[in-house]
Write a protein that holds these residues in place. Structure first.
Motif, mmCIF file in Angstrom:
data_model
loop_
_atom_site.group_PDB
_atom_site.id
_atom_site.type_symbol
_atom_site.label_atom_id
_atom_site.label_comp_id
_atom_site.label_asym_id
_atom_site.label_seq_id
_atom_site.Cartn_x
_atom_site.Cartn_y
_atom_site.Cartn_z
ATOM 1 N N ALA A 277 43.321 29.198 49.937
ATOM 2 C CA ALA A 277 42.824 27.929 50.497
ATOM 3 C C ALA A 277 43.838 27.256 51.420
ATOM 4 C CB ALA A 277 42.465 26.994 49.345
ATOM 5 N N GLY A 278 44.394 27.974 52.329
ATOM 6 C CA GLY A 278 45.306 27.337 53.278
ATOM 7 C C GLY A 278 46.691 27.944 53.212
ATOM 8 N N ILE A 279 47.448 27.727 54.264
ATOM 9 C CA ILE A 279 48.772 28.366 54.358
ATOM 10 C C ILE A 279 49.878 27.346 54.625
ATOM 11 C CG2 ILE A 279 47.848 30.562 55.236
ATOM 12 C CD1 ILE A 279 49.500 28.986 57.887
ATOM 13 N N LYS A 280 51.100 27.786 54.400
ATOM 14 C CA LYS A 280 52.280 27.057 54.867
ATOM 15 C C LYS A 280 53.332 28.098 55.244
ATOM 16 C CE LYS A 280 54.137 26.624 50.226
ATOM 17 N NZ LYS A 280 54.588 25.896 49.123
ATOM 18 N N ALA A 281 54.314 27.697 56.021
ATOM 19 C CA ALA A 281 55.380 28.649 56.368
ATOM 20 C C ALA A 281 56.298 28.810 55.159
ATOM 21 C CB ALA A 281 56.141 28.146 57.580
ATOM 22 N N PRO A 282 56.974 29.968 55.026
ATOM 23 C CA PRO A 282 57.857 30.180 53.880
ATOM 24 C C PRO A 282 58.950 29.101 53.790
ATOM 25 C CG PRO A 282 57.558 32.218 55.121
ATOM 26 C CD PRO A 282 56.921 31.130 55.928
ATOM 27 N N GLU A 283 59.399 28.852 52.538
ATOM 28 C CA GLU A 283 60.432 27.836 52.259
ATOM 29 C C GLU A 283 61.607 27.926 53.225
ATOM 30 O OE1 GLU A 283 60.496 25.270 49.954
ATOM 31 O OE2 GLU A 283 58.407 25.919 49.807
ATOM 32 N N VAL A 284 62.031 29.166 53.505
ATOM 33 C CA VAL A 284 63.270 29.345 54.277
ATOM 34 C C VAL A 284 63.210 28.655 55.647
ATOM 35 C CG1 VAL A 284 62.622 31.564 55.327
ATOM 36 C CG2 VAL A 284 65.021 31.057 54.890
ATOM 37 N N CYS A 285 62.019 28.474 56.201
ATOM 38 C CA CYS A 285 61.925 27.839 57.527
ATOM 39 C C CYS A 285 62.485 26.420 57.503
ATOM 40 C CB CYS A 285 60.476 27.830 58.019
ATOM 41 S SG CYS A 285 59.856 29.466 58.385
ATOM 42 N N GLY A 286 62.389 25.768 56.358
ATOM 43 C CA GLY A 286 62.925 24.407 56.250
ATOM 44 C C GLY A 286 64.422 24.385 55.980
ATOM 45 N N GLU A 287 65.021 25.560 55.869
ATOM 46 C CA GLU A 287 66.450 25.627 55.512
ATOM 47 C C GLU A 287 67.260 26.317 56.593
ATOM 48 O OE1 GLU A 287 65.862 27.811 51.947
ATOM 49 O OE2 GLU A 287 64.836 26.142 50.958
ATOM 50 N N LEU A 291 66.730 23.287 62.111
ATOM 51 C CA LEU A 291 65.617 23.517 63.045
ATOM 52 C C LEU A 291 64.433 22.680 62.564
ATOM 53 C CD1 LEU A 291 65.693 27.380 63.706
ATOM 54 C CD2 LEU A 291 66.551 25.543 65.171
ATOM 55 N N GLU A 292 63.728 22.043 63.524
ATOM 56 C CA GLU A 292 62.666 21.103 63.148
ATOM 57 C C GLU A 292 61.443 21.837 62.593
ATOM 58 O OE1 GLU A 292 59.802 17.722 65.152
ATOM 59 O OE2 GLU A 292 61.271 18.732 66.448
ATOM 60 N N VAL A 293 60.882 21.302 61.489
ATOM 61 C CA VAL A 293 59.645 21.873 60.944
ATOM 62 C C VAL A 293 58.595 20.776 60.819
ATOM 63 C CG1 VAL A 293 60.665 23.809 59.645
ATOM 64 C CG2 VAL A 293 60.491 21.568 58.554
ATOM 65 N N ARG A 295 54.775 19.388 58.730
ATOM 66 C CA ARG A 295 54.543 19.098 57.305
ATOM 67 C C ARG A 295 54.160 20.344 56.511
ATOM 68 N NH1 ARG A 295 49.228 19.103 56.579
ATOM 69 N NH2 ARG A 295 48.277 19.239 58.621
ATOM 70 N N ILE A 296 53.763 21.431 57.165
ATOM 71 C CA ILE A 296 53.556 22.666 56.402
ATOM 72 C C ILE A 296 54.681 23.675 56.694
ATOM 73 C CG2 ILE A 296 51.067 22.436 56.007
ATOM 74 C CD1 ILE A 296 50.678 24.584 58.248
ATOM 75 N N ASN A 297 55.826 23.107 57.020
ATOM 76 C CA ASN A 297 57.061 23.900 57.115
ATOM 77 C C ASN A 297 57.133 24.868 58.299
ATOM 78 O OD1 ASN A 297 59.378 23.688 55.670
ATOM 79 N ND2 ASN A 297 59.032 25.562 54.490
ATOM 80 N N GLN A 298 56.161 24.768 59.229
ATOM 81 C CA GLN A 298 56.231 25.658 60.407
ATOM 82 C C GLN A 298 57.323 25.175 61.347
ATOM 83 O OE1 GLN A 298 52.106 24.942 61.483
ATOM 84 N NE2 GLN A 298 51.727 27.152 61.509
ATOM 85 N N LEU A 299 57.991 26.117 61.994
ATOM 86 C CA LEU A 299 59.032 25.759 62.961
ATOM 87 C C LEU A 299 58.369 25.190 64.220
ATOM 88 C CD1 LEU A 299 61.082 28.998 62.408
ATOM 89 C CD2 LEU A 299 61.964 26.679 62.028
ATOM 90 N N VAL A 300 58.831 24.039 64.622
ATOM 91 C CA VAL A 300 58.237 23.406 65.804
ATOM 92 C C VAL A 300 58.761 24.116 67.054
ATOM 93 C CG1 VAL A 300 58.106 21.248 67.109
ATOM 94 C CG2 VAL A 300 57.989 21.215 64.597
ATOM 95 N N VAL A 301 57.835 24.627 67.863
ATOM 96 C CA VAL A 301 58.240 25.293 69.113
ATOM 97 C C VAL A 301 57.483 24.664 70.282
ATOM 98 C CG1 VAL A 301 58.786 27.539 68.056
ATOM 99 C CG2 VAL A 301 56.469 27.122 68.881
ATOM 100 N N ASP A 302 58.013 24.846 71.490
ATOM 101 C CA ASP A 302 57.268 24.382 72.662
ATOM 102 C C ASP A 302 56.346 25.510 73.137
ATOM 103 O OD1 ASP A 302 58.851 26.214 73.998
ATOM 104 O OD2 ASP A 302 60.138 24.726 74.965
ATOM 105 N N ARG A 303 55.685 25.319 74.262
ATOM 106 C CA ARG A 303 54.714 26.336 74.692
ATOM 107 C C ARG A 303 55.395 27.607 75.207
ATOM 108 N NH1 ARG A 303 50.238 24.481 78.334
ATOM 109 N NH2 ARG A 303 49.466 26.543 77.778
ATOM 110 N N ARG A 304 56.735 27.562 75.293
ATOM 111 C CA ARG A 304 57.456 28.798 75.637
ATOM 112 C C ARG A 304 57.952 29.498 74.375
ATOM 113 N NH1 ARG A 304 58.611 28.182 81.325
ATOM 114 N NH2 ARG A 304 58.096 26.050 81.895
#
Ligand SMILES: Cc1cc2nc3c(=O)[nH]c(=O)nc-3n(C[C@H](O)[C@H](O)[C@H](O)COP(=O)(O)OP(=O)(O)OC[C@H]3O[C@@H](n4cnc5c(N)ncnc54)[C@H](O)[C@@H]3O)c2cc1C
Length: 437
Positions: A277-287, A291-293, A295-304
């Motif tokens: 029922a839904g996903i989040k990025a693995p814990e390590v992305c917040g550590e 690097l900015e994440v 609320r579901i721990n995904q790494l924030v990237v720009d369109r590049r």
């Protein structure tokens, strides 16, 4: 002294990361223009959209998995086994945890790898949203091991019930799947097919229709929210026709050992419970060294596909990439997005080697297809000329299968991908249709 070669490190050899390592290895790796290293915590790769088939037992993972070490040798990159646990952005090092065997003994000590360019492609895991009992009582379909565990739980439950002359309590052979997205719906249909087959393989004390209750539980009013309502309704009718109970508008608030409990006060008894029922990025992305994440721990990237660190890119499910410049929508976590982003980053990283700017990514939605086991396939296709077009039946099945073929072609080339299809076809004539152990 010759200049040290540019080090490209890719962490995560999934739908996106492995395609990227393969493309880069074949070109810049082979020609010695850069060193390509792929890190993954697993020794083999399986395309994640196939995991529901592994869980149902219609696919034996050993027949479809790819050995990273072999792929690395054939495609001119290095494979490093290990789980990323941290990053030193100053020293440009990725840290890996020690690799242990099943007895807890250390096989490979903790180690670190230097990068000039880092690509993070660690995918996603199921999101339990902190709901009580989910972690303890639900199975997940994030890895091959988890899918195999599910298949064995189901088989064991059926064997047990068979030897005692049928199930002895309600829900003993109940399977509740939480999440009416593509994963949940595909799994439910596949399970109906498999349980019918299993009862023909000697488990005749079990009547699949009467004894094995399959439930799909969805919080919104429609299953398959990504599909147009007409198609979602057709998929629901098909599920109901094959005997699955579909519960929509039911928000799960707790899971106990024997049942799922919803906000409306409903209790759905089931010994086997799957959370999809839904996903989040693995814990390590917040550590990862700040690097900015999101609320579901995904790494924030720009369109590049750049993180806030110009030497670090992210792709696939673990990346929060804007869909366009004018809205807050993000690229959806899907295999086709990971595939497209891998192709774009391949070109970007080649440009980077000669000092050129990264390219801008635009998501192209080719539609969504959902396979209802052997019973039907439905979905919508998007084309430049046709716009959105609803498809079902044989054409939909062909397009659905072609997605995996394209992934195989990216990894092995078309001739070998077609050879795999042939081997698959031949195996169907010599092996049972389902895994029986
Ligand atoms: C059952 C199921 C069915 C699906 N069906 C569809 C479908 O029909 N169509 C569709 O478009 N999408 C589907 N998806 C979603 C699709 O699988 C993902 O969107 C896609 O796999 C994302 O690719 P990725 O490269 O980002 O990550 P993944 O393919 O998940 O790969 C991530 C890799 O990173 C590795 N890894 C993770 N953490 C670490 C770490 N700390 N260190 C080292 N390695 C690490 C993992 O071992 C894995 O190999 C499905 C998903 C599931 C679970």
């Amino acid at each position: 002294m010759p200049e040290p070669r540019h080090q490209i490190v890719i962490v995560g050899g999934g739908a996106g990361g492995l395609e990227l390592a393969t493309h880069l290895g074949k070109s810049v790796g082979r020609r010695g223009l850069a060193d390509i290293q792929l890190i993954d915590m697993s020794r083999t790769h399986i395309w994640k959209p196939l995991l529901h088939e592994v869980a149902a037992g219609t696919m034996d993972p050993s027949e479809d998995e790819l050995e990273y070490l072999a792929q690395a040798r054939w495609r001119h990159f290095r494979f490093r086994l290990g789980r990323m646990v941290g990053l030193d952005r100053e020293a440009r090092q990725v840290h890996l945890a020690p690799v242990l065997n099943d007895r807890g003994e250390e096989v490979i000590a903790a180690r670190s790898f230097h990068y000039d360019t880092l690509v993070i492609a660690v995918g996603s895991v199921s999101n339990d949203f902190g709901i009580p009992g989910v972690k303890q009582h639900c199975l997940f379909l994030d890895t091959t091991d988890q899918a195999v565990r599910f298949q064995q739980r189901l088989l064991d439950a059926m064997l047990h019930a068979h030897t005692q002359g049928g199930p002895s309590r309600p829900g003993e052979l109940g399977v509740a799947i939480v999440g009416g997205g593509a994963t949940g719906v595909e799994l439910a249909a596949q399970l109906r097919h498999v349980t019918r087959l299993l009862s023909q393989f000697g488990l005749d004390e079990i009547d699949p229709e009467r004894h094995i209750q399959l439930h799909v539980i969805e919080a919104s009013e429609q299953i398959l929210p990504a599909l147009p309502p007409e198609l979602a309704a057709a998929a629901r009718r098909e599920l109901e026709r094959i005997g699955c109970k579909v519960h929509t508008g039911e928000r799960v608030v707790e899971v106990s050992a024997d049942a799922i409990h919803t906000a409306s006060g409903n209790t759905i008894p089931a010994a086997i419970k799957v959370w999809a029922a839904g996903i989040k990025a693995p814990e390590v992305c917040g550590e990862l060294a700040g690097l900015e994440v999101n609320r579901i721990n995904q790494l924030v990237v720009d369109r590049r596909l750049r993180t806030s660190d110009p030497n670090i890119f992210a792709l696939g499910d673990c990346a929060a990439c804007p869909l366009d410049d004018s809205s807050d929508w993000l690229v959806p976590p899907r295999a086709q997005a990971a595939h497209q982003q891998a192709s774009l980053l391949y070109r970007t990283l080649r440009r980077r080697l000669v000092g050129k700017d990264p390219l801008i990514y635009s998501y192209r939605d080719y539609g969504s297809l959902v396979a209802l086991g052997r019973y039907s396939t439905v979905g919508s296709l998007m084309g430049n000329l046709t716009g959105s077009m609803m498809v079902s039946g044989f054409i939909a099945r062909l397009v659905y299968l072609s997605l995996y073929k394209m992934h195989q072609a990216a990894l092995y080339g078309w001739p070998r991908a077609m050879l795999f299809s042939l081997v698959h076809l031949l195996r169907r004539h010599v092996d049972p249709e389902i895994k029986l152990h």
